[in-house]
Design a protein around this motif. Sequence first.
Motif, PDB file in Angstrom:
ATOM      1  N   ILE A 291       0.707  -0.947  -0.232  1.00 56.05           N
ATOM      2  CA  ILE A 291      -0.157   0.018   0.062  1.00 56.05           C
ATOM      3  C   ILE A 291       0.759   1.573   0.031  1.00 56.05           C
ATOM      4  N   GLU A 292       1.873   1.272   0.544  1.00 54.02           N
ATOM      5  CA  GLU A 292       2.427   2.461   1.380  1.00 54.02           C
ATOM      6  C   GLU A 292       3.245   2.390  -0.571  1.00 54.02           C
ATOM      7  N   THR A 293       4.057   2.232  -1.246  1.00 51.69           N
ATOM      8  CA  THR A 293       5.196   2.060  -2.207  1.00 51.69           C
ATOM      9  C   THR A 293       3.594   2.103  -3.516  1.00 51.69           C
ATOM     10  N   LYS A 294       2.385   1.647  -3.585  1.00 49.36           N
ATOM     11  CA  LYS A 294       1.626   0.596  -4.573  1.00 49.36           C
ATOM     12  C   LYS A 294       2.214   0.179  -5.831  1.00 49.36           C
ATOM     13  N   LYS A 295       3.620  -0.802  -5.162  1.00 47.20           N
ATOM     14  CA  LYS A 295       3.844  -1.544  -6.483  1.00 47.20           C
ATOM     15  C   LYS A 295       3.173  -3.113  -5.895  1.00 47.20           C
ATOM     16  N   ILE A 296       3.243  -3.632  -6.952  1.00 44.03           N
ATOM     17  CA  ILE A 296       2.591  -5.404  -7.217  1.00 44.03           C
ATOM     18  C   ILE A 296       4.510  -6.562  -6.266  1.00 44.03           C
ATOM     19  N   VAL A 297       3.986  -7.196  -5.081  1.00 42.89           N
ATOM     20  CA  VAL A 297       4.902  -7.073  -4.284  1.00 42.89           C
ATOM     21  C   VAL A 297       4.866  -8.979  -4.469  1.00 42.89           C
ATOM     22  N   GLY A 298       4.023  -9.544  -4.932  1.00 40.22           N
ATOM     23  CA  GLY A 298       3.552 -10.578  -5.379  1.00 40.22           C
ATOM     24  C   GLY A 298       2.275 -10.606  -6.211  1.00 40.22           C
ATOM     25  N   GLN A 299       2.031 -12.430  -6.087  1.00 42.15           N
ATOM     26  CA  GLN A 299       0.677 -13.041  -6.723  1.00 42.15           C
ATOM     27  C   GLN A 299       1.019 -14.371  -6.434  1.00 42.15           C
ATOM     28  N   VAL A 300       0.030 -14.940  -6.619  1.00 48.40           N
ATOM     29  CA  VAL A 300       0.014 -16.044  -5.710  1.00 48.40           C
ATOM     30  C   VAL A 300      -1.335 -17.066  -6.820  1.00 48.40           C
ATOM     31  N   LYS A 301      -1.300 -17.818  -7.690  1.00 46.99           N
ATOM     32  CA  LYS A 301      -2.001 -18.774  -8.039  1.00 46.99           C
ATOM     33  C   LYS A 301      -2.862 -19.374  -7.543  1.00 46.99           C
ATOM     34  N   VAL A 302      -4.570 -19.781  -8.017  1.00 46.78           N
ATOM     35  CA  VAL A 302      -5.160 -19.514  -7.819  1.00 46.78           C
ATOM     36  C   VAL A 302      -6.234 -20.256  -8.407  1.00 46.78           C
ATOM     37  N   GLY A 303      -7.367 -20.158  -8.381  1.00 51.01           N
ATOM     38  CA  GLY A 303      -8.764 -20.976  -9.695  1.00 51.01           C
ATOM     39  C   GLY A 303      -9.135 -20.448 -10.412  1.00 51.01           C
ATOM     40  N   LYS A 304     -10.225 -20.671 -10.902  1.00 50.88           N
ATOM     41  CA  LYS A 304     -10.388 -19.999 -12.273  1.00 50.88           C
ATOM     42  C   LYS A 304     -10.975 -19.401 -12.155  1.00 50.88           C
ATOM     43  N   SER A 305     -11.191 -17.957 -12.127  1.00 45.12           N
ATOM     44  CA  SER A 305     -12.261 -16.838 -12.244  1.00 45.12           C
ATOM     45  C   SER A 305     -12.185 -16.068 -10.693  1.00 45.12           C
ATOM     46  N   PRO A 306     -11.270 -15.692  -9.781  1.00 45.25           N
ATOM     47  CA  PRO A 306     -11.230 -15.594  -8.489  1.00 45.25           C
ATOM     48  C   PRO A 306     -12.090 -14.312  -8.137  1.00 45.25           C
ATOM     49  N   HIS A 307     -13.322 -14.411  -7.107  1.00 49.23           N
ATOM     50  CA  HIS A 307     -14.265 -13.897  -7.215  1.00 49.23           C
ATOM     51  C   HIS A 307     -13.347 -12.706  -5.889  1.00 49.23           C
ATOM     52  N   GLY A 308     -14.180 -13.505  -4.864  1.00 46.82           N
ATOM     53  CA  GLY A 308     -15.076 -12.646  -3.503  1.00 46.82           C
ATOM     54  C   GLY A 308     -12.829 -13.110  -2.799  1.00 46.82           C
ATOM     55  N   VAL A 309     -12.490 -11.921  -1.833  1.00 45.86           N
ATOM     56  CA  VAL A 309     -11.628 -12.131  -0.916  1.00 45.86           C
ATOM     57  C   VAL A 309     -11.410 -11.966  -0.027  1.00 45.86           C
ATOM     58  N   TRP A 310     -11.034 -12.773   1.366  1.00 49.89           N
ATOM     59  CA  TRP A 310     -11.554 -12.309   2.449  1.00 49.89           C
ATOM     60  C   TRP A 310     -10.186 -13.174   3.447  1.00 49.89           C
ATOM     61  N   THR A 311     -10.223 -12.361   4.823  1.00 52.02           N
ATOM     62  CA  THR A 311      -9.645 -13.113   5.640  1.00 52.02           C
ATOM     63  C   THR A 311      -9.955 -12.179   7.132  1.00 52.02           C
ATOM     64  N   LEU A 312     -10.138 -12.966   8.257  1.00 56.21           N
ATOM     65  CA  LEU A 312     -10.830 -13.089   9.575  1.00 56.21           C
ATOM     66  C   LEU A 312     -10.096 -11.370  10.133  1.00 56.21           C
ATOM     67  N   ALA A 313      -8.129 -11.573   9.295  1.00 57.49           N
ATOM     68  CA  ALA A 313      -7.540 -10.736   9.805  1.00 57.49           C
ATOM     69  C   ALA A 313      -7.218  -9.291   9.434  1.00 57.49           C
ATOM     70  N   HIS A 314      -7.977  -9.117   8.539  1.00 58.23           N
ATOM     71  CA  HIS A 314      -8.874  -7.625   7.906  1.00 58.23           C
ATOM     72  C   HIS A 314      -8.048  -6.369   8.620  1.00 58.23           C
ATOM     73  N   ALA A 315      -8.032  -4.849   7.724  1.00 58.10           N
ATOM     74  CA  ALA A 315      -8.240  -3.423   8.634  1.00 58.10           C
ATOM     75  C   ALA A 315      -9.549  -3.243   8.658  1.00 58.10           C
ATOM     76  N   PRO A 316      -9.997  -2.229  10.082  1.00 55.33           N
ATOM     77  CA  PRO A 316     -11.737  -2.575   9.783  1.00 55.33           C
ATOM     78  C   PRO A 316     -12.336  -1.706   8.838  1.00 55.33           C
ATOM     79  N   ARG A 317     -13.402  -1.907   8.946  1.00 55.07           N
ATOM     80  CA  ARG A 317     -14.330  -1.804   7.582  1.00 55.07           C
ATOM     81  C   ARG A 317     -14.516  -0.430   7.951  1.00 55.07           C
TER      82      ARG A 317
END
Length: 317
Positions: A291-317
Amino acid sequence: MPAAFFAAVSFAEGAGAPPIFVLNSLDGSVSVVDPLNWKEVKRLPTGKEPHHLYMTPDEKSVIVANALADSLTFIDPRTAEIQRTVRGVLDPYHLRFSPDMKWLVIAGNRLNHVDIYRWDGKEAQLAKRIATAKTPSHIWIDGKSTTAFVSMQDSDELVALDLASQALTWRVKTGPMPADVFGTPDGKNLLVGMTGGDSVEVYDVSGKEAKLAKKIKTGAGAHAFRAVGDGRHVYVTNRVANTIGKIDLQTLALVDTFPAPGGPDCIEVLAGGKLLLVTSRWAKKLTLIDIETKKIVGQVKVGKSPHGVWTLAHAPR
């Protein structure tokens, strides 16, 4: 991945960091990503076309809505184990609990209806199925838990539903292909992403009917929102422009834009506010952005047409 990447995610402490879930819409599965080594560690079968997910009020489950399977999959947000599957929920595409945790609202994207359920803490009971317009897409519920606002993707409308009476109270025309909806903290305005255009439309919903207040040009294919975590800003993905915009919710202005590849769709911001996760829908990857540099720092291969993403350890909504 580069050393700078690991520095960007140093907030993750110990082996107990909760997993990250990515919904693979065209695979009928959920990719479980380890936030310490940034690899997919397993893939959970769900049902056809999982698109969106939402945590239960007790924080013991995350619910995956499987649109073409007419089912909801409950997953433990800490262990990534499937807990149960609820069937017979017609066409669940997008879902949201009300802030008071008494209502669960589900948009039936394919069948042109919105279901309002009463929630008793464990189970959902259908209160009413409301015929809306073409292709209900995304839901926002006001802070008082009185009104659900739902975008209509293929009839270019925004509608308001009264939760207590389950009545449709108003509808207003929007720009092309409205998608995600996000409310300002003061409850006065709603932001709606125009996936068929290049702007976020702002509607004043403080009166009896919604009024278009402003258009914020963000980039082609304005689609999904996620709170930055500072109580003032929100990110929006521009799926066609391959960018992410940052909007100031007080001034209702675009204050920053940075690149995001592969048709950026849904966003998660990790706790600590250092890392942004975005599903690159056309590239079958989860993209990680410092977020600070606005640079892509990595990618993780997942499945076809990835849509929603979520984790319990998220920033305040």
